[in-house]
Design an enzyme around this catalytic site. Structure first.
Site, PDB file in Angstrom:
ATOM      1  N   LYS A 142       0.840  -1.215   0.000  1.00  0.00           N
ATOM      2  CA  LYS A 142       0.000   0.000   0.000  1.00  0.00           C
ATOM      3  C   LYS A 142       0.866   1.253   0.000  1.00  0.00           C
ATOM      4  O   LYS A 142       0.647   2.169  -0.799  1.00  0.00           O
ATOM      5  CB  LYS A 142      -0.888  -0.015   1.252  1.00  0.00           C
ATOM      6  CG  LYS A 142      -1.531   1.332   1.568  1.00  0.00           C
ATOM      7  CD  LYS A 142      -2.373   1.290   2.822  1.00  0.00           C
ATOM      8  CE  LYS A 142      -1.665   1.539   4.115  1.00  0.00           C
ATOM      9  NZ  LYS A 142      -1.410   2.931   4.474  1.00  0.00           N
ATOM     10  N   ASN A 143       1.859   1.288   0.895  1.00  0.00           N
ATOM     11  CA  ASN A 143       2.616   2.534   1.067  1.00  0.00           C
ATOM     12  C   ASN A 143       3.654   2.776  -0.029  1.00  0.00           C
ATOM     13  O   ASN A 143       4.284   3.817  -0.066  1.00  0.00           O
ATOM     14  CB  ASN A 143       3.273   2.568   2.457  1.00  0.00           C
ATOM     15  CG  ASN A 143       2.227   2.774   3.548  1.00  0.00           C
ATOM     16  OD1 ASN A 143       1.092   3.133   3.265  1.00  0.00           O
ATOM     17  ND2 ASN A 143       2.612   2.548   4.793  1.00  0.00           N
ATOM     18  N   ARG A 191       1.089  14.873  13.256  1.00  0.00           N
ATOM     19  CA  ARG A 191       1.512  14.675  11.876  1.00  0.00           C
ATOM     20  C   ARG A 191       1.539  15.961  11.034  1.00  0.00           C
ATOM     21  O   ARG A 191       0.815  16.086  10.045  1.00  0.00           O
ATOM     22  CB  ARG A 191       0.652  13.588  11.214  1.00  0.00           C
ATOM     23  CG  ARG A 191       0.652  12.312  12.027  1.00  0.00           C
ATOM     24  CD  ARG A 191      -0.070  11.195  11.366  1.00  0.00           C
ATOM     25  NE  ARG A 191       0.658  10.655  10.227  1.00  0.00           N
ATOM     26  CZ  ARG A 191       0.204   9.659   9.471  1.00  0.00           C
ATOM     27  NH1 ARG A 191      -0.961   9.116   9.705  1.00  0.00           N
ATOM     28  NH2 ARG A 191       0.933   9.207   8.461  1.00  0.00           N
ATOM     29  N   ARG A 232      -8.240  -0.478   5.532  1.00  0.00           N
ATOM     30  CA  ARG A 232      -7.363   0.510   4.871  1.00  0.00           C
ATOM     31  C   ARG A 232      -6.033  -0.119   4.471  1.00  0.00           C
ATOM     32  O   ARG A 232      -5.368   0.381   3.563  1.00  0.00           O
ATOM     33  CB  ARG A 232      -7.057   1.682   5.817  1.00  0.00           C
ATOM     34  CG  ARG A 232      -8.233   2.564   6.076  1.00  0.00           C
ATOM     35  CD  ARG A 232      -7.828   3.760   6.865  1.00  0.00           C
ATOM     36  NE  ARG A 232      -7.015   4.667   6.073  1.00  0.00           N
ATOM     37  CZ  ARG A 232      -6.691   5.899   6.451  1.00  0.00           C
ATOM     38  NH1 ARG A 232      -7.116   6.352   7.605  1.00  0.00           N
ATOM     39  NH2 ARG A 232      -5.954   6.666   5.688  1.00  0.00           N
ATOM     40  N   CYS A 280      -4.209  12.854  13.304  1.00  0.00           N
ATOM     41  CA  CYS A 280      -5.043  11.656  13.271  1.00  0.00           C
ATOM     42  C   CYS A 280      -4.821  10.896  14.566  1.00  0.00           C
ATOM     43  O   CYS A 280      -4.139  11.385  15.460  1.00  0.00           O
ATOM     44  CB  CYS A 280      -4.756  10.811  12.038  1.00  0.00           C
ATOM     45  SG  CYS A 280      -3.195   9.971  12.113  1.00  0.00           S
ATOM     46  N   ASP A 334       5.032   0.773  12.098  1.00  0.00           N
ATOM     47  CA  ASP A 334       3.781   0.161  11.640  1.00  0.00           C
ATOM     48  C   ASP A 334       3.617  -1.274  12.149  1.00  0.00           C
ATOM     49  O   ASP A 334       2.545  -1.866  11.982  1.00  0.00           O
ATOM     50  CB  ASP A 334       3.700   0.185  10.098  1.00  0.00           C
ATOM     51  CG  ASP A 334       3.554   1.600   9.570  1.00  0.00           C
ATOM     52  OD1 ASP A 334       3.232   2.502  10.364  1.00  0.00           O
ATOM     53  OD2 ASP A 334       3.763   1.815   8.360  1.00  0.00           O
ATOM     54  N   ASP A 360       5.478  20.235   8.000  1.00  0.00           N
ATOM     55  CA  ASP A 360       6.479  21.313   7.905  1.00  0.00           C
ATOM     56  C   ASP A 360       7.727  20.887   7.118  1.00  0.00           C
ATOM     57  O   ASP A 360       8.336  21.703   6.430  1.00  0.00           O
ATOM     58  CB  ASP A 360       6.873  21.776   9.323  1.00  0.00           C
ATOM     59  CG  ASP A 360       7.450  20.634  10.145  1.00  0.00           C
ATOM     60  OD1 ASP A 360       6.722  19.647  10.369  1.00  0.00           O
ATOM     61  OD2 ASP A 360       8.634  20.700  10.529  1.00  0.00           O
TER      62      ASP A 360
HETATM   63  C1  EPZ Z   1       4.404   7.035   6.264  1.00  0.00           C
HETATM   64  O1  EPZ Z   1       3.673   8.113   6.820  1.00  0.00           O
HETATM   65  C2  EPZ Z   1       3.447   5.877   6.169  1.00  0.00           C
HETATM   66  N1  EPZ Z   1       2.322   6.251   5.314  1.00  0.00           N
HETATM   67  C3  EPZ Z   1       2.967   5.495   7.557  1.00  0.00           C
HETATM   68  O2  EPZ Z   1       2.162   4.349   7.440  1.00  0.00           O
HETATM   69  C4  EPZ Z   1       4.182   5.148   8.428  1.00  0.00           C
HETATM   70  O3  EPZ Z   1       3.754   4.909   9.752  1.00  0.00           O
HETATM   71  C5  EPZ Z   1       5.174   6.307   8.431  1.00  0.00           C
HETATM   72  O4  EPZ Z   1       5.520   6.661   7.068  1.00  0.00           O
HETATM   73  C6  EPZ Z   1       6.464   6.009   9.188  1.00  0.00           C
HETATM   74  O5  EPZ Z   1       7.062   4.858   8.677  1.00  0.00           O
HETATM   75  C7  EPZ Z   1       2.422   6.124   4.010  1.00  0.00           C
HETATM   76  O6  EPZ Z   1       3.445   5.730   3.460  1.00  0.00           O
HETATM   77  C8  EPZ Z   1       1.230   6.476   3.195  1.00  0.00           C
HETATM   78  P1  EPZ Z   1       6.571  10.433   8.247  1.00  0.00           P
HETATM   79  P2  EPZ Z   1       4.259   9.588   6.799  1.00  0.00           P
HETATM   80  O7  EPZ Z   1       6.452  11.672   7.449  1.00  0.00           O
HETATM   81  O8  EPZ Z   1       4.912   9.818   5.507  1.00  0.00           O
HETATM   82  C9  EPZ Z   1       6.731  13.619  11.813  1.00  0.00           C
HETATM   83  C10 EPZ Z   1       0.408   2.927   8.013  1.00  0.00           C
HETATM   84  O9  EPZ Z   1       0.125   2.383   9.106  1.00  0.00           O
HETATM   85  N2  EPZ Z   1       6.718  14.625  10.732  1.00  0.00           N
HETATM   86  O10 EPZ Z   1       7.824   9.630   8.144  1.00  0.00           O
HETATM   87  O11 EPZ Z   1       3.175  10.494   7.222  1.00  0.00           O
HETATM   88  C11 EPZ Z   1       5.369  12.933  11.920  1.00  0.00           C
HETATM   89  O12 EPZ Z   1       4.464  13.700  12.678  1.00  0.00           O
HETATM   90  C12 EPZ Z   1       0.840   4.371   7.944  1.00  0.00           C
HETATM   91  O13 EPZ Z   1       0.339   2.349   6.915  1.00  0.00           O
HETATM   92  C13 EPZ Z   1       6.852  15.956  11.036  1.00  0.00           C
HETATM   93  O14 EPZ Z   1       7.016  16.349  12.211  1.00  0.00           O
HETATM   94  O15 EPZ Z   1       5.337   9.465   7.954  1.00  0.00           O
HETATM   95  C14 EPZ Z   1       5.736  11.621  12.549  1.00  0.00           C
HETATM   96  O16 EPZ Z   1       5.814  11.758  13.944  1.00  0.00           O
HETATM   97  C15 EPZ Z   1       0.480   5.158   9.148  1.00  0.00           C
HETATM   98  N3  EPZ Z   1       6.817  16.884  10.011  1.00  0.00           N
HETATM   99  C16 EPZ Z   1       7.134  11.324  11.982  1.00  0.00           C
HETATM  100  O17 EPZ Z   1       7.627  12.575  11.496  1.00  0.00           O
HETATM  101  C17 EPZ Z   1       6.650  16.499   8.703  1.00  0.00           C
HETATM  102  O18 EPZ Z   1       6.640  17.391   7.818  1.00  0.00           O
HETATM  103  C18 EPZ Z   1       7.124  10.313  10.821  1.00  0.00           C
HETATM  104  O19 EPZ Z   1       6.304  10.788   9.762  1.00  0.00           O
HETATM  105  C19 EPZ Z   1       6.522  15.139   8.402  1.00  0.00           C
HETATM  106  C20 EPZ Z   1       6.554  14.207   9.435  1.00  0.00           C
END
Ligand code: EPZ
Length: 417
Positions: free
Chosen positions: A22-23, A122, A397, A117, A305, A125
């Site tokens: 999916k991801n 999330r 999902r 969420c 995850d 920035d």
């Molecule tokens: C991806 O989300 C995945 N989603 C998530 O999978 C997965 O948990 C996550 O990566 C971490 O591996 C998809 O690929 C669609 P991040 P993403 O940006 O891209 C913080 C699932 O269960 N952050 O690496 O949103 C954020 O708040 C899902 O399938 C900022 O602070 O993850 C988080 O604490 C859920 N500012 C951490 O970084 C930003 O601009 C990781 O987020 C971006 C992120």
């Protein structure tokens, strides 16, 4: 709303076919916005809710999506829109990935700011700062972010955290920006490598994906491509954990052990026997797991995850296991639901200590997000008696044909409408 009814406590035995990731499929489908030529994406888990939402997103932006089983064709219908609808972004945060391709191609994009969420705030920035480093200007207007840049510039961007989404968004923007963009402290997840391969097929030159420094040499015009999505390591990991908890022997077909090194290491320490070969992983387990503590980290660390389903396994361990979540600030909602099944878990901030029990007992429980749902599935398959999982749409999902796949390995479960 659907419920999953599980009669647990029976070992799993058999083989399960793993779907496409999916991801990986989500960003790759969104990357088709980079070209007007047709793209064919294979091994897409097209029945998942998030994939359906992605198809709607692409169509709302002006693409035509033709789905035939797990093969998805994305075609042009004319010019693309540069505004992503709130109705879609609020359902799926990954919609924000449309910003990179649209901004790079058209110099303007308007996307609603996705809210928090169940698992954390999330923010986006890191994505926005990256676009600004490439020369974009940002304005906020009524809950939307508008980014503009007559022409993005290829440059070096250092991320403050290896965000998966920000790395993907910036790789896509860079692919349509002539010159060499370097992304430092980039995310290294296998899904990043898959996107890198797809962007190369579109005509960009991508190097270093899977390492902390990714370079993308963009082109002003990219062409169409055919691509096969990698297997879903999180789905595979969830099934391995289900078998480790319920015991038995399961062979996962189409799974890639190299994407799950940390989980497989932890499972072996817990007492599981694991073998793997090209395109398969087999796990067998005939006893209670030993206690193994894990700390989630960006790849190649233990995946966030799989934290919830790992905790579900540890509720049955012979001792005390600590589970520390460093990626998201609020990803322990499953602990209270597992408690309803007899699990003993003490949560304090970003750490949880699990005191293993001899067994769990079935109970009515509720999923709060995809992977919390996966944890309840693992626990329900292992627990004695009947477990009813409500809010199955969270599980839907991320796991396609879940009851059919598990039933094929001897699990007794059914969906009630
Ligand atoms: C991806 O989300 C995945 N989603 C998530 O999978 C997965 O948990 C996550 O990566 C971490 O591996 C998809 O690929 C669609 P991040 P993403 O940006 O891209 C913080 C699932 O269960 N952050 O690496 O949103 C954020 O708040 C899902 O399938 C900022 O602070 O993850 C988080 O604490 C859920 N500012 C951490 O970084 C930003 O601009 C990781 O987020 C971006 C992120």
């Amino acid at each position: 709303m659907d419920k999953l009814v599980i009669d647990g406590g029976k070992p799993l035995n058999g083989s399960i076919k793993v779907s496409g990731a999916k991801n990986a499929a989500l960003p790759i489908l969104i990357a088709t916005l980079l070209t007007d030529e047709p793209c064919v994406i294979e091994n897409v888990p097209s029945t998942l809710r998030d994939l359906r939402t992605t198809f709607r997103l692409l169509e709302s932006l002006g693409k035509k999506v033709v789905v035939d089983g797990s093969t998805v064709k994305v075609l042009s219908t004319g010019s693309l829109k540069t505004q992503a609808p709130y109705e879609i972004v609020k359902q799926m945060r990954a919609s924000v990935l449309a910003a990179g391709p649209l901004l790079a191609r058209f110099g303007l994009v308007r996307v609603p700011i996705p809210g928090g969420c169940a698992i954390g705030l999330r923010p986006i920035d890191i994505h926005l700062k990256g676009f600004e480093t490439m020369g974009a200007r940002r304005i906020a207007d009524q809950g939307d972010i508008i980014m503009s840049a007559p022409r993005l510039k290829a440059t070096t961007i250092k991320l403050r955290f290896p965000s998966v989404g920000a790395t993907q968004n910036l790789m896509m923007a860079a692919a349509a920006t002539p010159g060499k963009t370097t992304i430092k402290n980039a995310a290294r997840e296998p899904e990043m490598e898959d996107l890198g391969v797809f962007l190369s097929r579109l005509g960009a030159k991508v190097h270093g994906v899977g390492t902390a420094t990714v370079t993308v040499e963009g082109q002003s015009k990219l062409h169409g491509a055919t691509h096969r999505v990698i297997p879903d390591r999180i789905e595979a990991g969830t099934f391995l954990l289900a078998c480790a908890a319920a015991r038995g022997r399961v062979k996962l077909l189409g799974a890639e052990a190299a994407h799950l090194t940390d989980l497989i290491g932890a499972l072996k320490k817990a007492g599981a026997k694991i073998k793997s070969g090209k395109g398969w992983i087999e796990l067998s387990m005939d006893r209670r797991p030993k206690a193994v503590s894990v700390v989630t980290k960006p790849h190649p660390g233990f995946p966030t995850d799989l934290q919830a389903p790992w905790m579900a396994l540890m509720t049955l361990c012979t001792g005390f296991a600590k589970v520390t979540e460093t990626v998201f600030e609020n990803r322990f909602l499953h602990a209270a639901e597992l408690g309803r099944m007899g699990a003993q878990i003490a949560v304090s901030g970003r750490a949880a200590v699990v005191a293993g029990q001899e067994s769990l007992s079935g109970a009515p429980i509720m999923a709060s997000d995809i992977r919390a749902g996966a944890a309840l599935l693992v626990a329900g398959l292992a627990a004695k008696g009947r477990t009813t999982i409500q809010r199955v749409y969270h599980i839907d999902r991320g796991y396609e044909f879940v009851e059919k796949k598990l039933a094929g390995a001897g699990a007794r479960l059914e969906r009630q409408k």
